[in-house]
Design an enzyme around this catalytic site. Structure first.
Site, short mmCIF file in Angstrom:
data_model
loop_
_atom_site.label_atom_id
_atom_site.label_comp_id
_atom_site.label_asym_id
_atom_site.label_seq_id
_atom_site.Cartn_x
_atom_site.Cartn_y
_atom_site.Cartn_z
CD GLU A 100 1.64 -4.53 -2.41
OE1 GLU A 100 0.90 -3.58 -2.66
OE2 GLU A 100 1.99 -4.84 -1.25
CD GLU A 138 4.14 -1.57 4.84
OE1 GLU A 138 3.05 -1.60 5.46
OE2 GLU A 138 4.37 -0.76 3.92
CE LYS A 188 1.02 1.00 3.18
NZ LYS A 188 2.36 0.72 2.73
CG ASN A 238 -2.49 -2.06 3.21
OD1 ASN A 238 -3.01 -2.03 4.32
ND2 ASN A 238 -1.23 -2.42 3.00
N GLY A 290 5.30 2.74 -0.99
CA GLY A 290 5.39 3.94 -0.17
C GLY A 290 6.56 4.85 -0.53
CB SER A 306 4.35 4.39 -5.70
OG SER A 306 5.18 4.40 -4.55
CG HIS A 335 1.87 -5.66 3.03
ND1 HIS A 335 2.96 -4.89 3.36
CD2 HIS A 335 1.16 -4.94 2.13
CE1 HIS A 335 2.90 -3.74 2.69
NE2 HIS A 335 1.81 -3.75 1.94
C1 PEP Z 1 0.86 -1.29 0.06
O1 PEP Z 1 1.01 -1.00 1.23
O2 PEP Z 1 0.45 -2.41 -0.25
C2 PEP Z 1 1.18 -0.28 -0.96
C3 PEP Z 1 1.14 -0.63 -2.21
O3 PEP Z 1 1.51 0.98 -0.50
P1 PEP Z 1 1.69 2.33 -1.39
O4 PEP Z 1 0.55 2.38 -2.36
O5 PEP Z 1 1.66 3.44 -0.39
O6 PEP Z 1 3.00 2.20 -2.09
#
Ligand code: PEP
Length: 248
Positions: A165, A95, A10, A8, A171, A208, A93
Site C-alpha cells: 500500500e 495509519e 477503518k 478495510n 485515501g 484508492s 497499516h
Molecule cells: C486502506 O485503508 O488500506 C486503503 C487502501 O484505503 P483506500 O482504498 O481508501 O485508499
C-alpha cells in the site's frame, strides 16, 4: 487463480450500520469464487460474523494487541478477535504507524501473537511520497519486511498475506498505475522467495482501488487481489470490485 479482496472499513460504521450493510451485501450475493474478507471496527466484528454465517465471506480485525489478556486498558487481544468470529487481522497499516506510532518491531510481535491464535495476517507495507520521489521504495519496503518478520519462522509465512500500500495512494484517489503496482508486488514476491525460500506468498495492492481501476489491476499476474478502504463502504461499489476480480 482466485483473487483475495479485503475490505478495510477503518473507523466507520456502528454495529447497526454494519448489520444493514451486511444484509444489503448478502441480498446481492453470498458465495464467492474469490476470497472476500471484511475488516469492520472491533464493535462490529461479532455481529457481522453472525450475519455472514452461510456465506463464503470471512471476517478480520484491523489491529490487535500482542498479548492474549492482561492489564492493557482499551486493547483487544488476538484471542478475543478469534473468539468473536475473525479469521484474519490487518497489521502494520500505515495509519497505525502514523497516528499510533507503531514500529516494525511492535507489528512483528503482534503478528507472532495473532498467528499463535490461528489468525491469518494481512501485513501492510508501503513507501511514502517522499520515498517514492527519491526512488527508494524497494529498499524501504524490504527493510519494513525484514524488520517486521525477523522472528517469523518460514512455516508461518503460509498464513501471511502482504498488502503493498503506497502511503501516498491511500485515501487520496491517486492510485498507482497497474504496471507500477505489478512491479512492486513482483519485487516483494521475489524478495520473499529468495530470502525466505517461500514461493507462494500472496501480495495484494491497496490504495484508492475503485470499480474503475480494479479490472486493470487484477489483470496483472503478480497482483493477487486488493485491500480496499473507502470504496468498500459502498455495497454496490464493493460488489463491482469483487465482480471485476471474479471476471478476470
Ligand atoms: C486502506 O485503508 O488500506 C486503503 C487502501 O484505503 P483506500 O482504498 O481508501 O485508499
Amino acid at each position: 487463480m482466485s483473487k483475495i479482496i479485503a475490505a478495510n472499513f477503518k473507523m466507520n460504521q456502528t454495529p447497526s450500520e454494519t448489520i444493514k450493510y451486511a444484509s444489503e451485501f448478502l441480498n446481492k450475493k453470498q458465495n464467492f469464487k474469490s476470497k472476500v474478507i471484511f475488516c469492520p471496527p472491533f464493535t462490529s466484528i461479532y455481529c457481522m460474523a453472525e450475519k455472514l454465517k452461510g456465506s463464503t465471506a470471512k471476517i478480520g480485525g484491523q489491529n490487535c494487541h500482542f498479548k492474549n489478556s492482561g492489564a492493557f486498558t482499551g486493547e483487544i487481544s488476538p484471542k478475543m478477535l478469534k473468539n468473536s468470529g475473525a479469521d484474519y487481522v490487518i497489521l502494520g497499516h500505515s495509519e497505525r504507524k502514523t497516528y499510533f506510532d507503531e514500529s516494525n518491531e511492535l507489528i512483528g510481535e503482534k503478528i507472532k501473537a495473532a498467528l499463535a491464535n490461528n489468525l491469518h495476517i494481512i501485513f501492510c507495507v508501503g513507501e511514502n511520497e517522499n520515498e517514492r520521489m527519491q526512488n527508494i521504495q524497494n529498499s524501504v519496503i524490504i527493510n519494513q519486511i525484514k524488520n517486521t518478520l525477523k522472528n517469523i519462522e518460514k512455516n508461518e509465512l503460509k498464513n501471511i498475506i502482504i498488502a503493498y500500500e503506497p502511503i501516498w495512494a491511500i485515501g487520496t484517489g491517486k492510485a498507482i498505475s497497474p504496471e507500477q503496482a505489478e512491479e512492486m508486488c513482483k519485487m516483494i514476491k521475489d524478495f520473499i522467495n529468495k530470502n525466505y525460500n517461500h514461493g507462494q506468498i500472496k501480495v495484494l495492492y491497496g490504495g484508492s482501488v475503485k470499480s474503475g481501476n480494479a479490472k486493470d489491476l487484477f489483470k496483472m499476474p503478480n497482483i493477487d487481489g486488493a485491500l480496499v478502504g473507502g470504496a468498500s463502504l459502498d455495497v454496490e461499489e464493493f460488489m463491482k470490485i469483487i465482480n471485476a476480480a471474479e471476471n478476470i
